[in-house]
Write a protein that holds these residues in place. Sequence first.
Motif, PDB file in Angstrom:
ATOM      1  N   TYR A 238      43.557  37.056  40.531  1.00 43.23           N
ATOM      2  CA  TYR A 238      42.349  37.359  41.582  1.00 43.23           C
ATOM      3  C   TYR A 238      41.682  38.539  41.250  1.00 43.23           C
ATOM      4  CZ  TYR A 238      44.172  33.703  44.642  1.00 43.23           C
ATOM      5  OH  TYR A 238      44.613  32.417  45.326  1.00 43.23           O
ATOM      6  N   THR A 239      40.461  38.608  41.246  1.00 42.54           N
ATOM      7  CA  THR A 239      39.745  39.995  40.853  1.00 42.54           C
ATOM      8  C   THR A 239      38.310  39.805  41.713  1.00 42.54           C
ATOM      9  OG1 THR A 239      38.770  40.977  39.161  1.00 42.54           O
ATOM     10  CG2 THR A 239      38.535  38.817  38.714  1.00 42.54           C
TER      11      THR A 239
ATOM     12  N   ASP B 238      34.130  40.825  41.712  1.00 41.55           N
ATOM     13  CA  ASP B 238      33.272  41.046  41.213  1.00 41.55           C
ATOM     14  C   ASP B 238      33.204  41.576  39.624  1.00 41.55           C
ATOM     15  OD1 ASP B 238      30.934  40.205  43.069  1.00 41.55           O
ATOM     16  OD2 ASP B 238      31.707  41.914  44.273  1.00 41.55           O
ATOM     17  N   THR B 239      33.631  40.753  38.914  1.00 39.62           N
ATOM     18  CA  THR B 239      33.812  41.235  37.530  1.00 39.62           C
ATOM     19  C   THR B 239      32.599  41.292  36.886  1.00 39.62           C
ATOM     20  OG1 THR B 239      36.423  40.277  37.265  1.00 39.62           O
ATOM     21  CG2 THR B 239      34.990  40.672  35.202  1.00 39.62           C
TER      22      THR B 239
ATOM     23  N   LEU C  35      34.816  33.633  34.510  1.00 34.18           N
ATOM     24  CA  LEU C  35      35.849  34.142  33.926  1.00 34.18           C
ATOM     25  C   LEU C  35      36.834  33.153  33.008  1.00 34.18           C
ATOM     26  CD1 LEU C  35      37.109  36.705  36.536  1.00 34.18           C
ATOM     27  CD2 LEU C  35      36.257  37.153  33.960  1.00 34.18           C
TER      28      LEU C  35
ATOM     29  N   HIS D   8      40.279  33.539  39.975  1.00 33.16           N
ATOM     30  CA  HIS D   8      39.393  33.662  41.195  1.00 33.16           C
ATOM     31  C   HIS D   8      38.519  34.702  41.151  1.00 33.16           C
ATOM     32  CE1 HIS D   8      41.980  30.404  42.660  1.00 33.16           C
ATOM     33  NE2 HIS D   8      42.984  30.944  42.121  1.00 33.16           N
ATOM     34  N   ASN D   9      37.438  34.695  40.794  1.00 37.08           N
ATOM     35  CA  ASN D   9      36.465  35.907  41.057  1.00 37.08           C
ATOM     36  C   ASN D   9      35.766  36.019  42.254  1.00 37.08           C
ATOM     37  OD1 ASN D   9      35.098  38.334  40.037  1.00 37.08           O
ATOM     38  ND2 ASN D   9      33.653  36.645  38.682  1.00 37.08           N
TER      39      ASN D   9
ATOM     40  N   THR E 200      33.825  37.722  45.675  1.00 39.55           N
ATOM     41  CA  THR E 200      32.631  38.708  45.485  1.00 39.55           C
ATOM     42  C   THR E 200      32.787  39.721  47.025  1.00 39.55           C
ATOM     43  OG1 THR E 200      30.250  39.268  45.702  1.00 39.55           O
ATOM     44  CG2 THR E 200      30.885  37.117  46.381  1.00 39.55           C
TER      45      THR E 200
ATOM     46  N   ASP F  93      27.199  46.576  40.651  1.00 37.09           N
ATOM     47  CA  ASP F  93      28.628  46.279  40.702  1.00 37.09           C
ATOM     48  C   ASP F  93      29.549  47.633  40.309  1.00 37.09           C
ATOM     49  OD1 ASP F  93      27.813  46.318  37.954  1.00 37.09           O
ATOM     50  OD2 ASP F  93      29.176  45.072  37.326  1.00 37.09           O
TER      51      ASP F  93
END
Length: 308
Positions: free
Chosen positions: A133-134, A136-137, A145, A154-155, A157, A231
């Motif tokens: 899980y991350t 707003d890459t 991703l 899972h990107n 926001t 970002d």
Amino acid sequence: MLLSINYGVYDMMIVGGSGSRHLAVKLSRLMRIDLLDVEVRKFPDGEIYVNFLGDIEGEEVILVQSIAKQPNDLLIEFIFEAKTLRDLGAERVIGVIPYIPYARQDTRFKPGEALSIRIVAEMIEWSGINELYTIDTHLHRLKGLEELFSINVHNLTCMRELARYVIKNFKLNEPIAIAPDEEAKQWVRVFSEEINCPYAVLEKRRISDEEVELSIKDIEVVDRDVIIVDDIISTGGTMAEAVRSMKKLNARKVYAVCAHPILVGDALYRILKAGAEAVIGTDTIESPISYVSVAPLIASAILKRERG
Ligand code: R5P
């Protein structure tokens, strides 16, 4: 947002690496799962020592570690932690890396350069985590991703959370949201939708690591409140220049908003000095402007997925 879902049947633990200790505590409270302690320190020569203080055998473990500010140390620490959790018999490791470093080096700008984000992604995947899980890459040339990882990623926001914070805390007059460059359009679009205001995109030319030049076409901001959305705030060069240019165009108040407040050196001072009314970020990176927590966002995404 308060989560009242009981994790119940799941045998889960959460551990915060040194990049995300506070976020791990917030997540453990929201998700009502135990916090596992890990001792992390450095030897005099700079090598990193990691020691889990608890029984991990058969557990499902969430490992939270933002990789910013000292990206190389924190990346190695994350890999040591993930590998060791698997070594010690963890059933499954869910990686939460709110800030993934090196995403801006997604291509060879000059022949011979390292494709840094690809190498970092390989290292993260090799650490043995089962899912990632991350938040707003920084995706620019990469569409998603999924181009970097073969595990589920899972990107999420945090732009709606940031927008809600701004609505709640500031009385905005005819707001307009501004992206300082084309790359930030993906974030300003979501942010402005939540605020229900128009948005515009500036053109950016990078002069050096710390200085940028912005060009503005057909944007009317006189007597309007402007929210600049990006970002990352790293050196603050981009944000400070965007704030300055909006003030020059006679904007009323100018707010600076970002997902990831890296805040290198005097970044915050630069932005405030340029005329920003407030600078707002999240706790993807712990900082003096981490007013918005991403814990509810991450907790609900994990719970939703685990519950199918
Ligand atoms: C780059 O495209 C990013 O979206 C940010 O605008 C950039 O990383 C900000 O860096 P700095 O604060 O050093 O200008």
